[in-house]
Design a protein around this motif. Structure first.
Motif, PDB file in Angstrom:
ATOM      1  N   ALA A  21      -0.954  11.242 -30.364  1.00 29.46           N
ATOM      2  CA  ALA A  21      -1.240  10.002 -31.101  1.00 29.46           C
ATOM      3  C   ALA A  21       0.038   9.343 -31.599  1.00 29.46           C
ATOM      4  O   ALA A  21       0.148   8.116 -31.624  1.00 29.46           O
ATOM      5  CB  ALA A  21      -2.172  10.300 -32.278  1.00 29.46           C
ATOM      6  N   VAL A  22       1.030  10.160 -31.990  1.00 32.63           N
ATOM      7  CA  VAL A  22       2.330   9.614 -32.402  1.00 32.63           C
ATOM      8  C   VAL A  22       2.937   8.813 -31.263  1.00 32.63           C
ATOM      9  O   VAL A  22       3.398   7.677 -31.439  1.00 32.63           O
ATOM     10  CB  VAL A  22       3.280  10.754 -32.835  1.00 32.63           C
ATOM     11  CG1 VAL A  22       4.715  10.243 -32.953  1.00 32.63           C
ATOM     12  CG2 VAL A  22       2.829  11.355 -34.155  1.00 32.63           C
ATOM     13  N   ALA A  23       2.940   9.399 -30.064  1.00 30.58           N
ATOM     14  CA  ALA A  23       3.516   8.719 -28.907  1.00 30.58           C
ATOM     15  C   ALA A  23       2.736   7.455 -28.560  1.00 30.58           C
ATOM     16  O   ALA A  23       3.322   6.422 -28.219  1.00 30.58           O
ATOM     17  CB  ALA A  23       3.535   9.674 -27.712  1.00 30.58           C
ATOM     18  N   ALA A  24       1.409   7.525 -28.647  1.00 30.05           N
ATOM     19  CA  ALA A  24       0.583   6.368 -28.297  1.00 30.05           C
ATOM     20  C   ALA A  24       0.817   5.202 -29.254  1.00 30.05           C
ATOM     21  O   ALA A  24       0.892   4.041 -28.834  1.00 30.05           O
ATOM     22  CB  ALA A  24      -0.891   6.767 -28.307  1.00 30.05           C
ATOM     23  N   ARG A  25       0.927   5.494 -30.541  1.00 37.66           N
ATOM     24  CA  ARG A  25       1.147   4.429 -31.519  1.00 37.66           C
ATOM     25  C   ARG A  25       2.473   3.710 -31.273  1.00 37.66           C
ATOM     26  O   ARG A  25       2.580   2.499 -31.469  1.00 37.66           O
ATOM     27  CB  ARG A  25       1.134   4.996 -32.943  1.00 37.66           C
ATOM     28  CG  ARG A  25      -0.241   5.293 -33.509  1.00 37.66           C
ATOM     29  CD  ARG A  25      -0.125   5.977 -34.860  1.00 37.66           C
ATOM     30  NE  ARG A  25      -1.415   6.216 -35.457  1.00 37.66           N
ATOM     31  CZ  ARG A  25      -2.045   5.376 -36.297  1.00 37.66           C
ATOM     32  NH1 ARG A  25      -1.438   4.239 -36.625  1.00 37.66           N
ATOM     33  NH2 ARG A  25      -3.227   5.666 -36.799  1.00 37.66           N
ATOM     34  N   LEU A  26       3.484   4.457 -30.839  1.00 33.79           N
ATOM     35  CA  LEU A  26       4.812   3.875 -30.655  1.00 33.79           C
ATOM     36  C   LEU A  26       5.102   3.482 -29.213  1.00 33.79           C
ATOM     37  O   LEU A  26       6.133   2.887 -28.921  1.00 33.79           O
ATOM     38  CB  LEU A  26       5.871   4.870 -31.148  1.00 33.79           C
ATOM     39  CG  LEU A  26       5.922   5.018 -32.676  1.00 33.79           C
ATOM     40  CD1 LEU A  26       6.585   6.318 -33.073  1.00 33.79           C
ATOM     41  CD2 LEU A  26       6.635   3.833 -33.304  1.00 33.79           C
ATOM     42  N   GLY A  27       4.206   3.838 -28.309  1.00 38.59           N
ATOM     43  CA  GLY A  27       4.302   3.344 -26.941  1.00 38.59           C
ATOM     44  C   GLY A  27       5.279   4.053 -26.043  1.00 38.59           C
ATOM     45  O   GLY A  27       5.755   3.463 -25.061  1.00 38.59           O
ATOM     46  N   PHE A  28       5.620   5.325 -26.324  1.00 40.44           N
ATOM     47  CA  PHE A  28       6.536   6.034 -25.433  1.00 40.44           C
ATOM     48  C   PHE A  28       5.813   7.171 -24.714  1.00 40.44           C
ATOM     49  O   PHE A  28       4.761   7.650 -25.151  1.00 40.44           O
ATOM     50  CB  PHE A  28       7.762   6.560 -26.184  1.00 40.44           C
ATOM     51  CG  PHE A  28       7.481   7.585 -27.262  1.00 40.44           C
ATOM     52  CD1 PHE A  28       7.439   8.944 -26.959  1.00 40.44           C
ATOM     53  CD2 PHE A  28       7.301   7.193 -28.577  1.00 40.44           C
ATOM     54  CE1 PHE A  28       7.205   9.890 -27.936  1.00 40.44           C
ATOM     55  CE2 PHE A  28       7.068   8.125 -29.571  1.00 40.44           C
ATOM     56  CZ  PHE A  28       7.012   9.481 -29.250  1.00 40.44           C
ATOM     57  N   ALA A  29       6.380   7.599 -23.598  1.00 41.05           N
ATOM     58  CA  ALA A  29       5.777   8.653 -22.783  1.00 41.05           C
ATOM     59  C   ALA A  29       5.940  10.010 -23.453  1.00 41.05           C
ATOM     60  O   ALA A  29       6.958  10.286 -24.085  1.00 41.05           O
ATOM     61  CB  ALA A  29       6.429   8.671 -21.406  1.00 41.05           C
ATOM     62  N   ALA A  30       4.914  10.879 -23.318  1.00 40.68           N
ATOM     63  CA  ALA A  30       4.967  12.211 -23.900  1.00 40.68           C
ATOM     64  C   ALA A  30       4.276  13.206 -22.975  1.00 40.68           C
ATOM     65  O   ALA A  30       3.366  12.846 -22.227  1.00 40.68           O
ATOM     66  CB  ALA A  30       4.304  12.232 -25.275  1.00 40.68           C
ATOM     67  N   GLU A  31       4.707  14.441 -23.032  1.00 39.15           N
ATOM     68  CA  GLU A  31       4.128  15.488 -22.194  1.00 39.15           C
ATOM     69  C   GLU A  31       4.167  16.811 -22.922  1.00 39.15           C
ATOM     70  O   GLU A  31       4.934  16.999 -23.873  1.00 39.15           O
ATOM     71  CB  GLU A  31       4.915  15.607 -20.889  1.00 39.15           C
ATOM     72  CG  GLU A  31       6.372  15.993 -21.098  1.00 39.15           C
ATOM     73  CD  GLU A  31       7.175  15.949 -19.813  1.00 39.15           C
ATOM     74  OE1 GLU A  31       6.877  16.758 -18.924  1.00 39.15           O
ATOM     75  OE2 GLU A  31       8.072  15.092 -19.727  1.00 39.15           O
ATOM     76  N   ARG A  32       3.314  17.741 -22.465  1.00 41.57           N
ATOM     77  CA  ARG A  32       3.287  19.085 -23.035  1.00 41.57           C
ATOM     78  C   ARG A  32       4.034  20.036 -22.113  1.00 41.57           C
ATOM     79  O   ARG A  32       3.808  20.041 -20.899  1.00 41.57           O
ATOM     80  CB  ARG A  32       1.848  19.553 -23.216  1.00 41.57           C
ATOM     81  CG  ARG A  32       1.743  20.977 -23.762  1.00 41.57           C
ATOM     82  CD  ARG A  32       0.307  21.433 -23.852  1.00 41.57           C
ATOM     83  NE  ARG A  32       0.215  22.807 -24.330  1.00 41.57           N
ATOM     84  CZ  ARG A  32      -0.918  23.485 -24.454  1.00 41.57           C
ATOM     85  NH1 ARG A  32      -2.060  22.908 -24.119  1.00 41.57           N
ATOM     86  NH2 ARG A  32      -0.918  24.727 -24.896  1.00 41.57           N
ATOM     87  N   VAL A  33       4.921  20.850 -22.707  1.00 40.64           N
ATOM     88  CA  VAL A  33       5.647  21.871 -21.954  1.00 40.64           C
ATOM     89  C   VAL A  33       5.373  23.218 -22.629  1.00 40.64           C
ATOM     90  O   VAL A  33       5.853  23.467 -23.739  1.00 40.64           O
ATOM     91  CB  VAL A  33       7.161  21.586 -21.919  1.00 40.64           C
ATOM     92  CG1 VAL A  33       7.900  22.716 -21.210  1.00 40.64           C
ATOM     93  CG2 VAL A  33       7.442  20.255 -21.246  1.00 40.64           C
ATOM     94  N   PRO A  34       4.592  24.110 -21.993  1.00 39.30           N
ATOM     95  CA  PRO A  34       4.306  25.421 -22.592  1.00 39.30           C
ATOM     96  C   PRO A  34       5.570  26.277 -22.693  1.00 39.30           C
ATOM     97  O   PRO A  34       6.408  26.267 -21.788  1.00 39.30           O
ATOM     98  CB  PRO A  34       3.294  26.045 -21.622  1.00 39.30           C
ATOM     99  CG  PRO A  34       2.734  24.899 -20.854  1.00 39.30           C
ATOM    100  CD  PRO A  34       3.849  23.905 -20.740  1.00 39.30           C
ATOM    101  N   ILE A  35       5.687  27.040 -23.773  1.00 37.21           N
ATOM    102  CA  ILE A  35       6.870  27.885 -23.950  1.00 37.21           C
ATOM    103  C   ILE A  35       6.504  29.362 -24.022  1.00 37.21           C
ATOM    104  O   ILE A  35       7.370  30.195 -24.272  1.00 37.21           O
ATOM    105  CB  ILE A  35       7.635  27.490 -25.228  1.00 37.21           C
ATOM    106  CG1 ILE A  35       6.820  27.824 -26.477  1.00 37.21           C
ATOM    107  CG2 ILE A  35       8.046  26.034 -25.191  1.00 37.21           C
ATOM    108  CD1 ILE A  35       7.638  27.802 -27.745  1.00 37.21           C
ATOM    109  N   ALA A  36       5.235  29.694 -23.801  1.00 39.71           N
ATOM    110  CA  ALA A  36       4.798  31.082 -23.974  1.00 39.71           C
ATOM    111  C   ALA A  36       5.615  32.044 -23.123  1.00 39.71           C
ATOM    112  O   ALA A  36       6.041  33.111 -23.590  1.00 39.71           O
ATOM    113  CB  ALA A  36       3.313  31.199 -23.640  1.00 39.71           C
ATOM    114  N   ALA A  37       5.867  31.680 -21.876  1.00 39.42           N
ATOM    115  CA  ALA A  37       6.595  32.592 -20.991  1.00 39.42           C
ATOM    116  C   ALA A  37       8.016  32.822 -21.491  1.00 39.42           C
ATOM    117  O   ALA A  37       8.530  33.951 -21.425  1.00 39.42           O
ATOM    118  CB  ALA A  37       6.618  32.016 -19.572  1.00 39.42           C
TER     119      ALA A  37
END
Length: 472
Positions: free
Chosen positions: A337-353
């Motif tokens: 939602a932070v990214a959507a409000r400000l209009g920039f691209a965002a992605e999830r990168v898992p760090i578990a491994a």
């Protein structure tokens, strides 16, 4: 013959440290603007040509020689009959290095003036203290030059009252090229010093400050001029580059000017603008392609995102959610939602491994703050790596700020506690800095701003942000 009219162009500009050619080009552009305005003199800030105050490059003979060569080239160009130039530069004379202002006119170096009252730290370490000297003659007007702290209110055995000397030796107008960092309420102290010097000398005063961010410092501009009766002759805006020509006229009471007067932003609005400018210049002056921002869905992440978009625009900001296997969906949703409000691209990168790889190398499990530190370290390392792939700057918040800064990242919220964090977020929702590139209106969720948060120190707040992002 004494002149009755005199035009001074104030070049409140943003130099880059070490970029002698680029800074000289900005001086040329300012002089062309001054010529178009019919100015007699264009003034540039303290140490403008070098772009930095007194760091180690200034001590190198090759750098000093390059500054002198650039000054000589600029001087030759003044043979065209256009405005004289007063520019700040390091200057070597008789084997000594000075913080100088050099007057260029009629195709030559017409005069030099050296700073007498050097600031503590690098300036006293690097530069030689100069003598107080008399005024310069420019188009028949006697201009007194006092550099930066030469108009300070210090009263000690080492302090030289440069303005008093200038007044006693016939100056008609005091010009103060400066390089003053932004601090809250710093403008009041500058004005107090200027008022004191105008009062004791009965002379008008022009104070010109640099603007821009460089190596963690922010210079706010906000240049001004005072008439001899202490009325405001001109006020330039803060945090933006500005070139303005002031028309002075001589009457029975001496020189007077009625120039543009801008209302300055103050308080937390100025604090926010300073952070935007500092972040923007850090990216642009170091050649980064943009920003990679670690998103956590917490308020500090949202405020850092707003600063980043205001500094560079949404197209140069990329959000990355570095999430562990137990990260809540609510945290992920808030980050998106932070990214959507400000209009920039965002992605999830898992760090578990990555985390599991570290944990397998340990003789036993970690708990509490030790595990938070491991998670923060993994996050900072991955964020730096992701940023480096595209030549971007890693922007860090929360628990990673200290680690990321050591690794080469940038912490735009450094020094902000929980209470001010909320105030700045609420401020940004109702106010937008005029030079900001982000959208206006509500850009940070009010729920993030008003969500309950127990009183705690900044480190505890950082641990909370880390645990939100890396649960499990």
């Amino acid at each position: 013959m004494a002149a009755d009219f005199f035009r001074i162009t104030l070049a409140q500009l943003n130099p880059t440290a070490g970029d002698i050619a680029g800074n000289a080009a900005k001086a040329r552009e300012a002089r062309a603007r001054a010529a178009a305005d019919g100015a007699d003199l264009v003034v540039l800030p303290e140490l403008f040509l070098a772009g930095h105050p007194s760091r180690d490059p200034v001590l190198k003979p090759a750098f000093q020689a390059a500054c002198r060569a650039a000054i000589e080239a600029l001087a030759r160009e003044t043979a065209d009959g256009g405005p004289a130039v007063l520019i700040g530069t390091p200057w070597t004379e008789d084997g000594k290095l000075y913080n100088a202002c050099v007057l260029l006119d009629a195709g030559r170096i017409a005069a030099t003036r050296f700073k007498a009252n050097l600031a503590d730290g690098d300036q006293k370490r690097v530069f030689t203290r100069g003598p107080a000297a008399g005024p310069l003659s420019v188009r028949g007007v006697r201009i007194g030059v006092a550099i930066g702290e030469d108009i300070s209110l210090e009263d000690s055995s080492n302090y030289e009252n440069v303005v008093e000397t200038l007044a006693e030796t016939g100056a008609e107008l005091i010009v103060v090229p400066s390089r003053s960092c932004y601090v809250r309420s710093g403008g009041d102290r500058r004005l107090s010093a200027a008022v004191a010097r105008v009062t004791e000398s009965d002379l008008p005063l022009v104070w010109l400050n640099q603007v821009g961010g460089q190596d963690g410092e922010v210079f706010d501009g906000a240049s001004f001029a005072l008439n001899a009766d202490l009325s405001v002759a001109a006020q330039l805006p803060g945090f933006v580059a500005e070139v303005a020509t002031l028309a002075w006229s001589r009457g029975d009471d001496g020189w007077q000017c009625r120039g543009p007067v801008t209302t300055l932003i103050e308080g937390e609005e100025a604090d926010y603008a300073a952070r935007v400018l500092g972040l923007r210049d850090h990216v642009e002056k170091h050649g980064f392609t943009g920003i990679v921002l670690g998103l956590t869905g917490a308020i500090e992440s949202a405020l850092a995102a707003a600063l980043a978009v205001d500094a560079l625009g949404s197209g140069k900001v990329r959000g990355v959610m570095l999430s562990g296997p137990g990260t809540s969906q609510a945290s992920l949703d808030q980050a998106m939602a932070v990214a959507a409000r400000l209009g920039f691209a965002a992605e999830r990168v898992p760090i578990a491994a990555a985390v599991e790889g570290f944990e397998r190398a340990l003789p036993g499990p970690l708990a509490g703050s030790a595990r938070h530190q491991l998670l923060a370290g993994v996050r900072a390392t991955l964020l730096m790596a992701l940023a480096s792939l595209s030549g971007a700057l890693a922007v860090v918040v929360g628990a990673t700020a200290e680690i990321g800064d050591v690794a080469g990242g940038f912490a735009p919220l450094e020094g902000i506690g929980p209470a001010q964090l909320r105030r700045l977020a609420a401020l940004r929702n109702r106010w937008r800095f005029a030079d900001a590139l982000g959208p206006s209106g509500e850009v940070i969720s009010p729920a993030l701003i008003t969500s309950p948060l127990e009183a705690r120190d900044d480190r505890a707040l950082a641990d909370r942000a880390s645990s939100d992002a890396f649960e499990g």
